[in-house]
Design a protein around this motif. Sequence first.
Motif, PDB file in Angstrom:
ATOM      1  N   ASP A  39      -2.598  11.139  -0.801  1.00 48.33           N
ATOM      2  CA  ASP A  39      -2.671  10.599   0.212  1.00 48.33           C
ATOM      3  C   ASP A  39      -3.614   9.692  -0.226  1.00 48.33           C
ATOM      4  O   ASP A  39      -4.569  10.061  -0.941  1.00 48.33           O
ATOM      5  CB  ASP A  39      -2.847  11.026   1.547  1.00 48.33           C
ATOM      6  CG  ASP A  39      -1.985  11.973   2.560  1.00 48.33           C
ATOM      7  OD1 ASP A  39      -0.780  11.038   2.962  1.00 48.33           O
ATOM      8  OD2 ASP A  39      -2.798  12.776   3.432  1.00 48.33           O
TER       9      ASP A  39
ATOM     10  N   LYS B 236       0.731  -0.907  -0.049  1.00 46.56           N
ATOM     11  CA  LYS B 236       0.279  -0.002  -0.016  1.00 46.56           C
ATOM     12  C   LYS B 236       1.009   0.929   0.278  1.00 46.56           C
ATOM     13  O   LYS B 236       0.140   1.939  -0.895  1.00 46.56           O
ATOM     14  CB  LYS B 236      -0.361   0.714   1.543  1.00 46.56           C
ATOM     15  CG  LYS B 236      -2.411  -0.693   1.077  1.00 46.56           C
ATOM     16  CD  LYS B 236      -2.350  -1.255   2.298  1.00 46.56           C
ATOM     17  CE  LYS B 236      -3.920  -2.191   2.356  1.00 46.56           C
ATOM     18  NZ  LYS B 236      -4.688  -2.089   3.763  1.00 46.56           N
TER      19      LYS B 236
ATOM     20  N   SER C 108      -6.661   6.011   0.966  1.00 41.60           N
ATOM     21  CA  SER C 108      -6.970   5.219   1.622  1.00 41.60           C
ATOM     22  C   SER C 108      -8.200   4.168   0.812  1.00 41.60           C
ATOM     23  O   SER C 108      -8.257   2.731   1.358  1.00 41.60           O
ATOM     24  CB  SER C 108      -7.552   5.970   3.087  1.00 41.60           C
ATOM     25  OG  SER C 108      -8.676   6.641   2.192  1.00 41.60           O
TER      26      SER C 108
ATOM     27  N   THR D 217       0.814   4.446  -3.162  1.00 42.31           N
ATOM     28  CA  THR D 217       0.482   5.419  -1.889  1.00 42.31           C
ATOM     29  C   THR D 217       1.802   6.590  -2.694  1.00 42.31           C
ATOM     30  O   THR D 217       1.698   7.863  -3.343  1.00 42.31           O
ATOM     31  CB  THR D 217       0.248   5.518  -0.525  1.00 42.31           C
ATOM     32  OG1 THR D 217      -0.644   4.737  -0.189  1.00 42.31           O
ATOM     33  CG2 THR D 217       0.005   6.923  -0.181  1.00 42.31           C
TER      34      THR D 217
END
Length: 87
Positions: A48, A38, A50, A42
């Motif tokens: 950022d 992840k 999610s 990213t």
Amino acid sequence: MSKLTLSPHLEDKIFEIKYDSDIVSKIISYFPLSDSEKQEITSVLNMDFSGFYSIFTDTVSEEEWIRTKDQIKKRFNDELFDIDKKF
């Protein structure tokens, strides 16, 4: 942002990447991605993010993924595409 370019190692684990306009809105993997995977994504996105999701909830080791990925992908795709035929 245009199409997201990931390492072949990560692309192999991704089922689908969804975009909202030109921005990645959701990344769907076969199994949950590790924290380091992840983080790698990213950093490529340079923002950022999610929106990580997975089809299966089980966690598999890297060795198990490498050993079974072709079988898992084939079975998943076969069953997914056969869903229309069943109904």
